[in-house]
Design an enzyme around this catalytic site. Structure first.
Site, PDB file in Angstrom:
ATOM      1  N   ASN A 151       0.846  -1.195   0.000  1.00 43.13           N
ATOM      2  CA  ASN A 151       0.000   0.000   0.000  1.00 43.13           C
ATOM      3  C   ASN A 151       0.883   1.247   0.000  1.00 43.13           C
ATOM      4  O   ASN A 151       1.378   1.671   1.032  1.00 43.13           O
ATOM      5  CB  ASN A 151      -0.930  -0.035   1.223  1.00 43.13           C
ATOM      6  CG  ASN A 151      -1.909   1.126   1.230  1.00 43.13           C
ATOM      7  OD1 ASN A 151      -1.637   2.172   0.655  1.00 43.13           O
ATOM      8  ND2 ASN A 151      -3.034   0.947   1.891  1.00 43.13           N
ATOM      9  N   PHE A 152       1.072   1.803  -1.216  1.00 41.57           N
ATOM     10  CA  PHE A 152       1.793   3.072  -1.391  1.00 41.57           C
ATOM     11  C   PHE A 152       0.756   4.146  -1.749  1.00 41.57           C
ATOM     12  O   PHE A 152       1.031   5.049  -2.533  1.00 41.57           O
ATOM     13  CB  PHE A 152       2.796   2.995  -2.564  1.00 41.57           C
ATOM     14  CG  PHE A 152       3.929   2.009  -2.416  1.00 41.57           C
ATOM     15  CD1 PHE A 152       4.240   1.434  -1.188  1.00 41.57           C
ATOM     16  CD2 PHE A 152       4.718   1.671  -3.517  1.00 41.57           C
ATOM     17  CE1 PHE A 152       5.296   0.533  -1.066  1.00 41.57           C
ATOM     18  CE2 PHE A 152       5.778   0.777  -3.404  1.00 41.57           C
ATOM     19  CZ  PHE A 152       6.065   0.204  -2.178  1.00 41.57           C
ATOM     20  N   SER A 153      -0.447   4.025  -1.224  1.00 38.27           N
ATOM     21  CA  SER A 153      -1.530   4.808  -1.826  1.00 38.27           C
ATOM     22  C   SER A 153      -2.560   5.382  -0.874  1.00 38.27           C
ATOM     23  O   SER A 153      -3.366   6.201  -1.302  1.00 38.27           O
ATOM     24  CB  SER A 153      -2.256   3.919  -2.841  1.00 38.27           C
ATOM     25  OG  SER A 153      -2.621   2.681  -2.251  1.00 38.27           O
ATOM     26  N   CYS A 154      -2.580   4.987   0.407  1.00 38.27           N
ATOM     27  CA  CYS A 154      -3.624   5.516   1.297  1.00 38.27           C
ATOM     28  C   CYS A 154      -3.463   7.029   1.372  1.00 38.27           C
ATOM     29  O   CYS A 154      -2.392   7.532   1.705  1.00 38.27           O
ATOM     30  CB  CYS A 154      -3.523   4.882   2.679  1.00 38.27           C
ATOM     31  SG  CYS A 154      -4.825   5.503   3.760  1.00 38.27           S
ATOM     32  N   ASN A 218      -6.112   3.929  -5.985  1.00 38.36           N
ATOM     33  CA  ASN A 218      -6.724   4.110  -4.687  1.00 38.36           C
ATOM     34  C   ASN A 218      -7.622   5.353  -4.819  1.00 38.36           C
ATOM     35  O   ASN A 218      -7.742   5.935  -5.894  1.00 38.36           O
ATOM     36  CB  ASN A 218      -5.647   4.304  -3.613  1.00 38.36           C
ATOM     37  CG  ASN A 218      -6.169   3.961  -2.217  1.00 38.36           C
ATOM     38  OD1 ASN A 218      -7.276   4.364  -1.852  1.00 38.36           O
ATOM     39  ND2 ASN A 218      -5.394   3.243  -1.444  1.00 38.36           N
ATOM     40  N   THR A 219      -8.255   5.740  -3.737  1.00 36.06           N
ATOM     41  CA  THR A 219      -9.152   6.903  -3.780  1.00 36.06           C
ATOM     42  C   THR A 219      -8.366   8.190  -4.036  1.00 36.06           C
ATOM     43  O   THR A 219      -7.172   8.263  -3.767  1.00 36.06           O
ATOM     44  CB  THR A 219      -9.899   7.018  -2.446  1.00 36.06           C
ATOM     45  OG1 THR A 219      -8.941   6.931  -1.388  1.00 36.06           O
ATOM     46  CG2 THR A 219     -10.922   5.902  -2.304  1.00 36.06           C
TER      47      THR A 219
HETATM   48  C1  LIG Z   1     -14.002   2.833   3.219  1.00 38.62           C
HETATM   49  C2  LIG Z   1     -12.823   2.514   2.348  1.00 38.62           C
HETATM   50  C3  LIG Z   1     -11.682   1.944   2.909  1.00 38.62           C
HETATM   51  C4  LIG Z   1     -10.569   1.641   2.114  1.00 38.62           C
HETATM   52  N1  LIG Z   1      -9.468   1.053   2.674  1.00 38.62           N
HETATM   53  C5  LIG Z   1      -8.397   0.732   1.906  1.00 38.62           C
HETATM   54  C6  LIG Z   1      -7.268   0.057   2.462  1.00 38.62           C
HETATM   55  O1  LIG Z   1      -7.215  -0.276   3.642  1.00 38.62           O
HETATM   56  N2  LIG Z   1      -6.229  -0.220   1.623  1.00 38.62           N
HETATM   57  C7  LIG Z   1      -6.233   0.104   0.289  1.00 38.62           C
HETATM   58  O2  LIG Z   1      -5.275  -0.193  -0.424  1.00 38.62           O
HETATM   59  N3  LIG Z   1      -7.316   0.715  -0.256  1.00 38.62           N
HETATM   60  C8  LIG Z   1      -8.384   1.039   0.516  1.00 38.62           C
HETATM   61  N4  LIG Z   1      -9.483   1.638  -0.062  1.00 38.62           N
HETATM   62  C9  LIG Z   1      -9.466   1.971  -1.514  1.00 38.62           C
HETATM   63  C10 LIG Z   1     -10.174   0.918  -2.362  1.00 38.62           C
HETATM   64  O3  LIG Z   1      -9.543  -0.331  -2.288  1.00 38.62           O
HETATM   65  C11 LIG Z   1     -10.239   1.360  -3.844  1.00 38.62           C
HETATM   66  O4  LIG Z   1      -8.906   1.491  -4.322  1.00 38.62           O
HETATM   67  C12 LIG Z   1     -10.974   2.670  -4.062  1.00 38.62           C
HETATM   68  O5  LIG Z   1     -12.120   2.751  -3.243  1.00 38.62           O
HETATM   69  C13 LIG Z   1     -11.386   2.873  -5.532  1.00 38.62           C
HETATM   70  O6  LIG Z   1     -12.229   1.837  -5.965  1.00 38.62           O
HETATM   71  P1  LIG Z   1     -13.842   2.000  -6.102  1.00 38.62           P
HETATM   72  O7  LIG Z   1     -14.081   3.148  -7.024  1.00 38.62           O
HETATM   73  O8  LIG Z   1     -14.334   0.678  -6.609  1.00 38.62           O
HETATM   74  O9  LIG Z   1     -14.340   2.309  -4.714  1.00 38.62           O
HETATM   75  C14 LIG Z   1     -10.603   1.945   0.723  1.00 38.62           C
HETATM   76  C15 LIG Z   1     -11.761   2.507   0.169  1.00 38.62           C
HETATM   77  C16 LIG Z   1     -12.865   2.794   0.950  1.00 38.62           C
HETATM   78  C17 LIG Z   1     -14.094   3.394   0.310  1.00 38.62           C
END
Ligand SMILES: Cc1cc2nc3c(=O)[nH]c(=O)nc-3n(C[C@H](O)[C@H](O)[C@H](O)COP(=O)(O)O)c2cc1C
Length: 376
Positions: A151-154, A218-219
């Site tokens: 995870n280089f992305s949070c 990631n987001t």
């Molecule tokens: C509530 C929530 C928690 C998340 N936690 C993580 C996490 O712990 N590690 C990670 O790599 N991405 C995390 N993500 C990112 C998702 O894995 C994903 O990359 C992102 O939501 C984009 O995909 P989507 O458009 O299908 O939601 C999280 C996203 C949400 C909404």
């Protein structure tokens, strides 16, 4: 030849190209078992770390919706509103490595034909942190994880040496990947933040460190809207908010653009696409840009937490698509992966009604050759 849903990605066999991404859908053993029952080929666990995790008081994630009449985007529930995005400021798993290890073992025993990727995160500020990455990697693979996602992305880490702060620094991307690869016996994927200008630079750095694949997106960093009546942020604690992450339909075109930057620059490498996928057409866009697998979060969260209907739609969509293209000789994802990767070109390469009148935005200076950037 008969068509197949199965794919091989970074040497791992998947019964289909659809995975649940690291997020609440994959935060527990029961969720992951339900997900495999529903038909997902793989899951990436909620990110596992070694540092203490304490989330904010109250909601960690909410959904924004919009209405056709006014296109107003808000977390307020309104009849007839359609999903716009998810917004979250949730940290990584608040469960310890010791909590996760027996669960990884049991899940793999229950579903040996499905792929379990352990998402892991540590810091990067000193040798001890690099050893933390190695410890997480070793312990997860020893427990039976088929692969590792770094995870280089949070996007909402306080620490300068963690999460998207690593993904924004090509040096750290290489160093951390290399440290994990020193001990890894399973494929290593790096999940990059989309919050950089030239994501292909960080992707290339991860590959230099030995990464087997890049995962994105990631987001996207974002803040909630301000309520026009109360003048408070729609999510806040004591009136305060901090930057969080946007997911869901709103990020699909943004995430596709990031993915295209990487697959064009590194066409021979492996990529897993995420962002705004809830049905086959969105997954198809990622595959046509070169992705070998795709991952889903927001749509699954809204569908009984692990997306039983989403995976049904994805599989039905893939089957129907392959059937429609049977006459083209397409037998699986590899038949069309990357087929539209090279259709993204410079503005100057797009046809004009009057080609002679277009000079790529430059003035035509008399006596000088026009400065165009047409492909040779
Ligand atoms: C509530 C929530 C928690 C998340 N936690 C993580 C996490 O712990 N590690 C990670 O790599 N991405 C995390 N993500 C990112 C998702 O894995 C994903 O990359 C992102 O939501 C984009 O995909 P989507 O458009 O299908 O939601 C999280 C996203 C949400 C909404």
């Amino acid at each position: 030849m008969t068509a197949t849903r199965s794919v091989t990605f970074t040497g791992l066999g998947f019964v289909n190209p659809f995975l649940l991404s690291s997020a609440p859908p994959t935060e527990s053993e029961s969720n992951i078992l339900r997900a495999f029952d529903a038909g997902w080929a793989g899951v990436v666990t909620k990110t596992i770390g070694l540092h203490p995790v304490v989330n904010v008081v109250g909601a960690k994630a909410k959904f924004m919706r919009t209405t056709p009449e006014d296109a107003y985007v808000s977390m307020k529930k309104r009849p007839g509103a359609a999903l716009h995005s998810s917004w979250n400021w949730e940290l990584i798993s608040d469960k310890t490595l010791d909590w996760w290890l027996p669960r990884i073992r049991r899940i793999k025993q229950a579903f040996p034909d499905r792929v379990l990727i352990a998402s892991i995160m540590a810091g990067s500020g000193n040798d001890k942190e690099l050893q933390n990455w190695q410890r997480l990697a070793r312990d997860c693979q020893d427990a039976g994880a088929d692969g590792l996602e770094l995870n280089f992305s949070c996007p909402h880490m306080d620490r300068r040496d963690m999460g998207s702060n690593i993904g924004k620094d090509q040096g750290l991307c290489s160093v951390v990947t290399e440290a994990v690869k020193e001990v890894a016996t399973v494929p290593v994927w790096c999940k990059l933040t989309p919050a950089t200008a030239e994501i292909e630079v960080e992707a290339a750095a991860c590959f230099r460190g030995g990464a087997d694949a890049i995962v994105s997106s990631n987001t996207f960093p974002s803040i909630p809207l301000i309520d026009p009546d109360t003048l408070e942020f729609e999510i806040n604690v004591d009136g305060l908010v901090s930057s969080g992450g946007l997911g869901g339909p709103a990020i699909l075109p943004l995430s596709l653009a990031k993915m295209a930057q990487m697959t064009q620059a590194l066409p021979d490498k492996s990529f897993s696409g995420i962002g705004g996928i809830s049905d086959f057409p969105q997954a198809l866009s990622y595959i046509l840009l070169g992705c070998g697998t795709v991952q889903v979060c927001t749509a699954a969260m809204l569908d009984q937490a692990v997306g039983p209907n989403v995976i049904k739609r994805l599989l039905a969509g893939l089957d129907a698509f392959l059937e429609r293209h049977a006459a083209d000789g397409w037998t699986g994802v590899e038949s069309f992966r990357g087929l539209r990767r090279d259709r993204i070109v410079a503005q100057s390469a797009i046809r004009r009604p009057d080609a002679a009148g277009y000079h790529s935005g430059f003035e035509v200076a008399e006596g000088y050759a026009p400065q165009t950037s047409s492909p040779s």
